[in-house]
Scaffold this active site. Structure first.
Site, mmCIF file in Angstrom:
data_model
loop_
_atom_site.group_PDB
_atom_site.id
_atom_site.type_symbol
_atom_site.label_atom_id
_atom_site.label_comp_id
_atom_site.label_asym_id
_atom_site.label_seq_id
_atom_site.Cartn_x
_atom_site.Cartn_y
_atom_site.Cartn_z
ATOM 1 N N LYS A 129 0.863 -1.187 0.000
ATOM 2 C CA LYS A 129 0.000 0.000 0.000
ATOM 3 C C LYS A 129 0.892 1.228 0.000
ATOM 4 O O LYS A 129 2.055 1.141 0.404
ATOM 5 C CB LYS A 129 -0.871 0.005 1.266
ATOM 6 C CG LYS A 129 -2.075 0.904 1.176
ATOM 7 C CD LYS A 129 -3.246 0.276 0.435
ATOM 8 C CE LYS A 129 -4.338 1.280 0.168
ATOM 9 N NZ LYS A 129 -5.536 0.650 -0.412
ATOM 10 N N ASP A 169 -6.755 4.512 -4.801
ATOM 11 C CA ASP A 169 -7.480 4.417 -3.529
ATOM 12 C C ASP A 169 -8.073 5.814 -3.323
ATOM 13 O O ASP A 169 -8.254 6.552 -4.317
ATOM 14 C CB ASP A 169 -6.521 4.015 -2.385
ATOM 15 C CG ASP A 169 -7.253 3.672 -1.080
ATOM 16 O OD1 ASP A 169 -7.910 2.630 -1.029
ATOM 17 O OD2 ASP A 169 -7.192 4.460 -0.115
HETATM 18 P P1 NDP Z 1 -12.953 8.184 -3.068
HETATM 19 O O1 NDP Z 1 -11.884 9.182 -2.835
HETATM 20 O O2 NDP Z 1 -13.441 7.949 -4.457
HETATM 21 O O3 NDP Z 1 -14.222 8.531 -2.172
HETATM 22 C C1 NDP Z 1 -14.176 8.670 -0.793
HETATM 23 C C2 NDP Z 1 -15.538 9.181 -0.344
HETATM 24 O O4 NDP Z 1 -15.612 9.155 1.076
HETATM 25 C C3 NDP Z 1 -15.799 10.614 -0.762
HETATM 26 O O5 NDP Z 1 -17.157 10.753 -1.052
HETATM 27 C C4 NDP Z 1 -15.418 11.402 0.490
HETATM 28 O O6 NDP Z 1 -16.056 12.651 0.605
HETATM 29 C C5 NDP Z 1 -15.963 10.456 1.530
HETATM 30 N N1 NDP Z 1 -15.411 10.676 2.850
HETATM 31 C C6 NDP Z 1 -14.124 10.835 3.226
HETATM 32 N N2 NDP Z 1 -14.023 10.954 4.546
HETATM 33 C C7 NDP Z 1 -15.299 10.872 5.012
HETATM 34 C C8 NDP Z 1 -15.886 10.920 6.278
HETATM 35 N N3 NDP Z 1 -15.140 11.071 7.369
HETATM 36 N N4 NDP Z 1 -17.219 10.754 6.364
HETATM 37 C C9 NDP Z 1 -17.991 10.583 5.265
HETATM 38 N N5 NDP Z 1 -17.488 10.538 4.040
HETATM 39 C C10 NDP Z 1 -16.174 10.686 3.912
HETATM 40 O O7 NDP Z 1 -12.417 6.835 -2.394
HETATM 41 P P2 NDP Z 1 -12.839 5.337 -2.700
HETATM 42 O O8 NDP Z 1 -14.307 5.266 -2.925
HETATM 43 O O9 NDP Z 1 -11.922 4.787 -3.709
HETATM 44 O O10 NDP Z 1 -12.466 4.632 -1.319
HETATM 45 C C11 NDP Z 1 -13.344 4.628 -0.206
HETATM 46 C C12 NDP Z 1 -12.904 3.562 0.782
HETATM 47 O O11 NDP Z 1 -12.892 2.294 0.123
HETATM 48 C C13 NDP Z 1 -11.499 3.719 1.357
HETATM 49 O O12 NDP Z 1 -11.475 3.202 2.678
HETATM 50 C C14 NDP Z 1 -10.657 2.826 0.450
HETATM 51 O O13 NDP Z 1 -9.476 2.401 1.094
HETATM 52 C C15 NDP Z 1 -11.617 1.680 0.259
HETATM 53 N N6 NDP Z 1 -11.338 0.847 -0.904
HETATM 54 C C16 NDP Z 1 -11.309 1.396 -2.158
HETATM 55 C C17 NDP Z 1 -11.072 0.578 -3.238
HETATM 56 C C18 NDP Z 1 -11.149 1.094 -4.642
HETATM 57 O O14 NDP Z 1 -11.100 0.273 -5.545
HETATM 58 N N7 NDP Z 1 -11.292 2.372 -4.865
HETATM 59 C C19 NDP Z 1 -10.758 -0.857 -3.066
HETATM 60 C C20 NDP Z 1 -10.907 -1.334 -1.728
HETATM 61 C C21 NDP Z 1 -11.154 -0.485 -0.692
HETATM 62 P P3 NDP Z 1 -15.492 13.965 -0.135
HETATM 63 O O15 NDP Z 1 -15.945 13.810 -1.550
HETATM 64 O O16 NDP Z 1 -16.138 15.086 0.596
HETATM 65 O O17 NDP Z 1 -14.004 13.924 0.017
#
Ligand code: NDP
Length: 449
Positions: A129, A169
């Protein structure tokens, strides 16, 4: 933390001493060790060969300076990281996170979890990572490009298609992967599958964008089916509105659910008629702005400030897909009190240990992240396979393979939980099944790191 096994207790004590300021890493290690008590009793050879002590120490940890020039001509300095946690099963594999909250602890917890997750997929991938405390929010496209180029200029000497294959990520999507891929190609004079999540023109895989969210729903669907339930007609809430959340919403709706709430870091929206996903995509994927904009475009929907309030919304199924530790004990109690019967983690470690304990004690069907969100990395693995073969599978082919992998992961978790005395506890099942494959590979390879 309840570690009655003296070997595991000693290992954990040493990890705490060695990493005193790394709470996320200690939380992730503690959870896995707790699940391994019956495993070490049945397999004393893992103690004799130091497998567990080796597994909690990364093979390699790289930290580096990332200097870049902003649009005002000012030099900015960020910190870059890559942890190469475990290569027993294949090249290190895991995403890059760009977010101000990124620290060594966060990267190590994610790399540690990734090792077991990748093992569960059944594909040949070790755990890694990386990322940076760089905040992409509010940066211009040119600033993003300059940062990505600087970041990969250092990282490129540590990665490679057969060595370590990063992906996206939080804060790292197709745009960032593109800039890093371009710079890697320029520096190394080679066009290889060194990163996944690439655009289709450059060796990307269909379904990669949708994979984590779709995979989460395939896993959840299987877990629900085994319990005589289904998405059909269920009321669902999903935290976040990023990559994972959007495609979890898309698949949950395709399976017959109504998604009534989603969030971002500013707050959450409630739309009892069912979220209009096209509006969310426009706001978050195209305009990259706040979720509160939704209420301007969809009459009747409501926005509430503060992202934690979402857990008080009545639902049957909750899919936390935003970030670590977003579901605490209070949130878990509110969910259970409101009748939620299934929780599956799209984000990494979104539930605190207290929340997990409450879900398990309350009989909630609980899909832990390392199993439930493995669809993203699994499809990255499928992208690596396509790159090696220099061909492209169709959307349907990749989607079918993804589904098969997620159903198998559910079965591995359920079977391991049963076999090691924790029926229905998929946290223990995922940790045990993921661990056993890595442990056997390490034993077979002898003392390497
Ligand atoms: P993105 O950056 O695409 O999206 C993250 C989202 O979470 C955004 O909408 C962000 O809001 C929101 N967010 C961040 N902090 C908070 C909070 N404290 N409360 C509520 N919402 C919050 O990331 P991903 O969707 O790619 O990843 C999300 C999670 O999934 C992470 O934990 C990542 O490690 C995990 N993951 C992702 C994978 C992938 O393929 N992308 C694979 C496996 C796991 P804002 O838009 O306001 O920043």
């Amino acid at each position: 933390m309840k570690l009655s096994n003296s070997h595991l207790a000693k290992v954990y004590e040493k990890v705490c001493k060695r990493n005193p300021h790394e709470p996320e890493f200690l939380q992730a290690v503690g959870e896995v060790l707790e699940s391994l008590q019956t495993v070490v009793e049945r397999h004393p050879e893992y103690v004799d060969t130091g497998i567990i002590e080796r597994m909690v120490e990364p093979e390699r940890f790289i930290q580096f300076r990332v200097s870049w020039v902003d649009d005002n001509g000012k030099v900015q300095v960020n910190r870059g990281f890559r942890v190469q946690f475990n290569s027993a099963l294949g090249p290190y594999k895991g995403g890059l996170r760009f977010h101000p909250s990124v620290t060594a602890s966060v990267i190590k917890f994610l790399g540690f979890e990734q090792t077991f997750k990748n093992s569960l997929t059944g594909l040949s991938m070790g755990g890694g990572k990386g990322g940076s405390d760089f905040n992409p929010k509010g940066k211009s496209d040119r600033e993003i490009m300059r940062f990505c180029q600087s970041f990969i200029t250092e990282l490129c000497r540590h990665i490679g298609a057969d060595t370590d294959v990063p992906a996206g990520d939080i804060g790292v999507g197709a745009r960032e992967i593109g800039y890093m891929f371009g710079q890697y190609k320029r520096l190394n004079n080679e066009f290889t599958g060194v990163l996944t999540g690439k655009s289709m023109e450059c060796g990307g895989s269909l379904v990669r964008k949708e994979a984590t969210g779709y995979g989460l729903c395939y896993f959840t669907d299987e877990m629900l089916r085994a319990a005589g339930r289904s998405f059909n007609g269920a009321r669902v809430i999903i935290s976040g509105s990023g990559n994972v959340s959007i495609y979890a919403c898309e698949k949950a709706v395709a399976l017959g659910a109504t998604v009534v709430a989603m969030s971002d870091s500013t707050g959450y929206i409630l739309d009892s008629n069912g979220i209009n996903l096209e509006v969310i995509k426009q706001i978050k994927e195209v305009e990259r702005t706040d979720i509160s904009e939704y209420t301007k475009l969809v009459p009747g929907a409501k926005f509430y400030e503060g992202s934690t309030g979402i857990w008080k919304v009545k639902c049957d199924i909750a899919l936390p897909c935003a970030t670590q530790n977003e579901v605490d004990g209070n949130a878990a109690r509110a969910l259970v009190a409101n009748g939620c019967y299934a929780v599956a983690e799209g984000a990494n470690m979104p539930s605190t240990p207290e929340a997990v304990e409450h879900f398990l004690e309350s009989g909630v069907l609980f899909g832990p992240a390392k199993a439930a969100n493995a669809g993203g990395v699994a499809t990255s693995g499928l992208e690596m396979i396509q790159n090696s073969m220099r061909l492209t599978w169709t959307f349907e082919e990749v989607d079918a393979k993804l589904k098969e992998i997620m159903v198998n992961i559910y079965k591995k978790c359920a079977n391991a939980a049963e076999e090691y005395g924790h029926p229905g506890n998929f946290v223990a099942g995922a940790n045990i099944a993921g661990f056993l494959k890595v442990a056997e590979a390490m034993k077979w390879q002898g003392l390497t790191h």
